[in-house]
Design a protein around this motif. Structure first.
Motif, PDB file in Angstrom:
ATOM      1  N   LEU A 144      -3.237   9.357  -1.825  1.00 40.86           N
ATOM      2  CA  LEU A 144      -1.791   8.795  -1.716  1.00 40.86           C
ATOM      3  C   LEU A 144      -1.506   8.076  -2.952  1.00 40.86           C
ATOM      4  O   LEU A 144      -2.282   7.681  -3.737  1.00 40.86           O
ATOM      5  N   GLY A 145      -0.345   8.466  -3.396  1.00 44.36           N
ATOM      6  CA  GLY A 145       0.319   7.676  -4.864  1.00 44.36           C
ATOM      7  C   GLY A 145       1.507   6.877  -4.474  1.00 44.36           C
ATOM      8  O   GLY A 145       2.370   7.169  -3.682  1.00 44.36           O
ATOM      9  N   VAL A 146       1.781   5.942  -5.148  1.00 38.86           N
ATOM     10  CA  VAL A 146       2.764   4.884  -5.289  1.00 38.86           C
ATOM     11  C   VAL A 146       3.430   4.927  -6.595  1.00 38.86           C
ATOM     12  O   VAL A 146       2.609   4.233  -7.275  1.00 38.86           O
ATOM     13  N   LEU A 147       4.640   5.362  -6.815  1.00 37.84           N
ATOM     14  CA  LEU A 147       5.102   5.147  -8.311  1.00 37.84           C
ATOM     15  C   LEU A 147       5.916   3.850  -8.379  1.00 37.84           C
ATOM     16  O   LEU A 147       7.023   3.614  -7.678  1.00 37.84           O
ATOM     17  N   GLN A 148       5.578   3.024  -9.297  1.00 36.00           N
ATOM     18  CA  GLN A 148       6.301   1.890  -9.615  1.00 36.00           C
ATOM     19  C   GLN A 148       7.890   2.115 -10.153  1.00 36.00           C
ATOM     20  O   GLN A 148       7.860   2.613 -11.161  1.00 36.00           O
ATOM     21  N   LEU A 149       8.996   1.698  -9.329  1.00 42.16           N
ATOM     22  CA  LEU A 149      10.212   2.022  -9.737  1.00 42.16           C
ATOM     23  C   LEU A 149      10.908   0.742  -9.813  1.00 42.16           C
ATOM     24  O   LEU A 149      11.933   0.579 -10.183  1.00 42.16           O
ATOM     25  N   SER A 150      10.515  -0.259  -9.007  1.00 41.13           N
ATOM     26  CA  SER A 150      11.316  -1.439  -8.796  1.00 41.13           C
ATOM     27  C   SER A 150      10.131  -2.380  -8.417  1.00 41.13           C
ATOM     28  O   SER A 150       8.756  -2.040  -7.934  1.00 41.13           O
ATOM     29  N   PRO A 151      10.541  -3.976  -8.166  1.00 49.07           N
ATOM     30  CA  PRO A 151       9.537  -4.888  -8.022  1.00 49.07           C
ATOM     31  C   PRO A 151       9.009  -4.692  -6.607  1.00 49.07           C
ATOM     32  O   PRO A 151       7.961  -4.866  -6.096  1.00 49.07           O
ATOM     33  N   VAL A 152       9.784  -3.935  -5.850  1.00 50.22           N
ATOM     34  CA  VAL A 152       9.450  -3.750  -4.058  1.00 50.22           C
ATOM     35  C   VAL A 152       8.284  -2.815  -4.302  1.00 50.22           C
ATOM     36  O   VAL A 152       7.660  -2.401  -3.279  1.00 50.22           O
ATOM     37  N   SER A 153       8.253  -1.758  -5.269  1.00 48.12           N
ATOM     38  CA  SER A 153       7.111  -0.777  -5.323  1.00 48.12           C
ATOM     39  C   SER A 153       5.571  -1.343  -4.914  1.00 48.12           C
ATOM     40  O   SER A 153       4.799  -0.708  -4.476  1.00 48.12           O
ATOM     41  N   PRO A 176       0.700  -5.841 -11.434  1.00 49.48           N
ATOM     42  CA  PRO A 176       0.769  -6.851 -10.531  1.00 49.48           C
ATOM     43  C   PRO A 176       0.163  -8.312 -11.052  1.00 49.48           C
ATOM     44  O   PRO A 176      -0.698  -8.240 -11.926  1.00 49.48           O
ATOM     45  N   ASP A 177       0.773  -9.330 -10.549  1.00 50.13           N
ATOM     46  CA  ASP A 177       0.138 -10.581 -10.921  1.00 50.13           C
ATOM     47  C   ASP A 177      -1.016 -10.927 -10.203  1.00 50.13           C
ATOM     48  O   ASP A 177      -1.189 -10.007  -9.278  1.00 50.13           O
ATOM     49  N   ASP A 178      -1.863 -11.942 -10.390  1.00 53.94           N
ATOM     50  CA  ASP A 178      -3.248 -12.153  -9.849  1.00 53.94           C
ATOM     51  C   ASP A 178      -3.098 -12.197  -8.264  1.00 53.94           C
ATOM     52  O   ASP A 178      -3.912 -11.519  -7.815  1.00 53.94           O
ATOM     53  N   ALA A 179      -2.022 -12.763  -7.778  1.00 55.90           N
ATOM     54  CA  ALA A 179      -1.958 -12.781  -6.163  1.00 55.90           C
ATOM     55  C   ALA A 179      -1.972 -11.499  -5.713  1.00 55.90           C
ATOM     56  O   ALA A 179      -2.469 -11.096  -4.775  1.00 55.90           O
ATOM     57  N   LEU A 181      -2.594  -8.633  -7.310  1.00 60.89           N
ATOM     58  CA  LEU A 181      -3.661  -7.811  -7.667  1.00 60.89           C
ATOM     59  C   LEU A 181      -5.153  -7.984  -6.636  1.00 60.89           C
ATOM     60  O   LEU A 181      -5.626  -7.188  -6.128  1.00 60.89           O
ATOM     61  N   GLU A 182      -5.285  -9.455  -6.262  1.00 57.07           N
ATOM     62  CA  GLU A 182      -6.024  -9.637  -5.281  1.00 57.07           C
ATOM     63  C   GLU A 182      -5.986  -8.733  -3.998  1.00 57.07           C
ATOM     64  O   GLU A 182      -6.868  -8.258  -3.413  1.00 57.07           O
ATOM     65  N   GLN A 183      -4.686  -8.906  -3.519  1.00 57.93           N
ATOM     66  CA  GLN A 183      -4.184  -7.963  -2.263  1.00 57.93           C
ATOM     67  C   GLN A 183      -4.703  -6.412  -2.557  1.00 57.93           C
ATOM     68  O   GLN A 183      -5.031  -5.909  -1.621  1.00 57.93           O
ATOM     69  N   PHE A 184      -4.391  -6.110  -3.754  1.00 59.67           N
ATOM     70  CA  PHE A 184      -4.549  -4.420  -4.122  1.00 59.67           C
ATOM     71  C   PHE A 184      -6.194  -4.474  -3.774  1.00 59.67           C
ATOM     72  O   PHE A 184      -6.567  -3.317  -3.316  1.00 59.67           O
ATOM     73  N   GLN A 185      -6.915  -5.287  -4.490  1.00 62.28           N
ATOM     74  CA  GLN A 185      -8.387  -5.035  -4.591  1.00 62.28           C
ATOM     75  C   GLN A 185      -8.811  -5.174  -2.995  1.00 62.28           C
ATOM     76  O   GLN A 185      -9.802  -4.268  -2.557  1.00 62.28           O
ATOM     77  N   LYS A 186      -8.282  -6.056  -1.978  1.00 61.53           N
ATOM     78  CA  LYS A 186      -8.801  -6.182  -0.642  1.00 61.53           C
ATOM     79  C   LYS A 186      -8.560  -4.745   0.051  1.00 61.53           C
ATOM     80  O   LYS A 186      -9.204  -4.330   0.771  1.00 61.53           O
ATOM     81  N   ARG A 187      -7.515  -4.157  -0.395  1.00 59.38           N
ATOM     82  CA  ARG A 187      -7.044  -2.937   0.218  1.00 59.38           C
ATOM     83  C   ARG A 187      -7.441  -1.795  -0.487  1.00 59.38           C
ATOM     84  O   ARG A 187      -7.065  -0.547  -0.339  1.00 59.38           O
ATOM     85  N   GLY A 188      -8.393  -2.038  -1.589  1.00 64.15           N
ATOM     86  CA  GLY A 188      -8.777  -0.872  -2.269  1.00 64.15           C
ATOM     87  C   GLY A 188      -7.821   0.116  -3.128  1.00 64.15           C
ATOM     88  O   GLY A 188      -8.083   1.306  -3.097  1.00 64.15           O
ATOM     89  N   ILE A 189      -6.691  -0.549  -3.665  1.00 64.73           N
ATOM     90  CA  ILE A 189      -5.540   0.135  -4.364  1.00 64.73           C
ATOM     91  C   ILE A 189      -6.036   0.097  -5.807  1.00 64.73           C
ATOM     92  O   ILE A 189      -6.257  -0.823  -6.291  1.00 64.73           O
ATOM     93  N   THR A 190      -6.138   1.318  -6.300  1.00 65.94           N
ATOM     94  CA  THR A 190      -6.590   1.540  -7.628  1.00 65.94           C
ATOM     95  C   THR A 190      -5.098   1.710  -8.522  1.00 65.94           C
ATOM     96  O   THR A 190      -4.072   2.036  -7.994  1.00 65.94           O
TER      97      THR A 190
END
Ligand SMILES: Cc1cc2nc3c(=O)[nH]c(=O)nc-3n(C[C@H](O)[C@H](O)[C@H](O)COP(=O)(O)OP(=O)(O)OC[C@H]3O[C@@H](n4cnc5c(N)ncnc54)[C@H](O)[C@@H]3O)c2cc1C
Length: 301
Positions: A144-153, A176-179, A181-190
Motif C-alpha cells: 500500500l502507498g499513501v501520496l502526501q497531498l496535505s498535512p492530513v496525509s 514528518p516531524d520527530d513525533a 516519525l516515531e509513530q511511522f517507525q512503530k507502524r513499519g511505515i517506510t
C-alpha cells in the motif's frame, strides 16, 4: 412549475430526502446531473444491506422507488442558477426552464481534484482510492502507498498501515516531524522521497509505480486525500455561508440541515469537511427531508 420542494442532486442524499417528502405527500422536483461522486468505483462498501453493490445499481433502484410516488418528478438536467424571489426559491435549469418552490435542498455533492500523475486518473476508484473503510479491505496485507497531498496525509498513512505494509510518498513535500516519525517507525511505515512519475499495471489495477530516478516500486493500491470543490456554485450564488476545511469548502448547516439562508437546506458530502460516506449522505438526506416537511407543515423554517 411550483413545488413544495426542489432538490438539486438526485443521489444518496437527495433521493433519501425525496422519499421522506414523497411519503409526506409533498410535491418534489429532483434535478439530477447523473454524476455521483463514487461513479468511478465498481462496488460500494459499508452501507447497510448493500455491501458490494454497484453505486449505479443502488441509485437506479432508489430512483425507481422514489419516482413511483405520484408527487415526485425526477428530471435529468443541470441546475445552473438559484435565487430568492419574494418568498419563493427559484431554480433555473441549463436549458433555460425556471421552476419555483417553497423550500430548496442542495444535495449536489463534491468533486475531487486528482493529482496530475500519469496513470492515476484512470485508476481512481479502483486501485487509487481515498477511504480505507470503503475499499481498503480488498487490499489487505498487500503493498500500500499513501501520496502526501496535505498535512492530513501523514495521519492517513498511520491509518492505512492498519490494512497492510505502507509506503509514504513525500511527493516533493517535507517529511514528518520527530513525533510522527516515531509513530511511522512503530507502524513499519517506510518513507519514499523520490517522486512518482507514473502508475503502471494492467487495466485499472496497479502493479508498480515508476519513480523519478527511473526505478520501480511494487504497489497494489495508492491512497490519496484529494482536494474537493462544491460541484455547483449555487450555494455561493444564493448566499449560503461556507466553512473551509483541509480538503476544501463545505456548506454550513444547523442540526436540521438548514443553511444560513432561510428555507434553503443542504445534505450529503457538501455539508461535511470529511468522513464522506453513502451512509452519512443518506442519513443527512433523511434529516433534511423531515426538517423540510415540518417547516412546510408548521410554517417556520
Ligand atoms: C471513488 C470513490 C469511491 C467511494 N466509495 C464509497 C464506498 O464504497 N462506500 C461509501 O459509503 N462511500 C463511498 N464513497 C463516498 C460516496 O461516493 C459519497 O459519500 C456519496 O456519493 C455522497 O452522496 P451525495 O448524495 O452527497 O453526493 P453525490 O453522490 O456526489 O451526488 C450528487 C449528485 O448531484 C448531481 N449534481 C451536481 N451538480 C448538479 C447540478 N448543478 N444540477 C443537478 N444535479 C447536480 C451529481 O451529478 C450527482 O448525481 C466513495 C467516493 C469516491 C470518490
Amino acid at each position: 412549475m411550483h413545488y413544495d420542494a426542489i432538490i438539486i442532486g438526485g443521489s444518496f442524499a437527495g433521493l433519501s430526502a425525496a422519499i421522506y417528502l414523497a411519503r409526506a405527500r409533498r410535491s418534489v422536483l429532483v434535478i439530477d446531473a447523473g454524476k455521483p461522486r463514487n461513479r468511478f468505483a465498481a462496488q460500494s462498501h459499508g452501507f447497510f444491506a448493500q455491501d458490494g453493490s454497484s453505486p449505479a445499481a443502488m441509485i437506479t433502484t432508489a430512483r425507481k422507488q422514489v419516482g413511483a410516488y405520484p408527487t415526485v418528478t425526477i428530471m435529468d438536467s443541470v441546475a445552473g442558477d438559484a435565487w430568492k424571489e419574494d418568498d419563493r426559491l427559484m431554480v433555473a435549469l441549463e436549458d433555460g426552464a425556471v421552476h419555483s418552490s417553497d423550500r430548496l435542498l442542495l444535495a449536489f455533492g463534491v468533486s475531487d481534484v486528482l493529482p496530475e500523475i500519469a496513470g492515476l486518473a484512470e485508476r481512481w476508484g479502483q486501485s487509487v482510492i481515498h477511504c480505507p473503510y470503503c475499499h481498503g479491505y480488498e487490499f489487505s496485507e498487500r503493498q500500500l502507498g499513501v501520496l502526501q497531498l496535505s498535512p492530513v496525509s501523514q495521519h492517513q498513512a498511520l491509518l492505512i498501515s492498519e490494512w497492510g505494509p505502507t509506503t509514504f510518498f513525500l511527493n516533493g513535500g517535507a517529511g514528518p516531524d520527530d513525533a510522527v516519525l516515531e509513530q511511522f517507525q512503530k507502524r513499519g511505515i517506510t518513507i519514499e522521497s523520490r517522486s512518482i512519475e507514473a502508475l503502471v499495471g494492467p487495466g485499472a489495477d496497479l502493479s508498480h509505480v515508476q519513480l523519478s530516478d527511473g526505478a520501480t516500486l511494487a504497489l497494489d493500491a495508492l491512497f490519496i486525500g484529494p482536494q474537493q470543490y462544491l460541484t455547483s456554485a449555487i450555494a455561493e450564488q444564493i448566499g449560503c455561508k461556507l466553512n473551509e476545511g483541509p480538503f476544501g469548502p463545505s456548506i454550513a448547516v444547523d442540526d436540521m440541515k438548514m443553511t444560513s439562508v432561510p428555507g434553503v437546506y443542504a445534505a450529503g458530502d457538501i455539508t461535511k469537511g470529511g468522513g464522506h460516506t453513502v451512509t452519512f449522505a443518506s442519513a443527512d438526506g433523511v434529516m433534511a427531508g423531515l426538517a423540510i416537511h415540518r417547516s412546510l407543515a408548521f410554517g417556520a423554517f
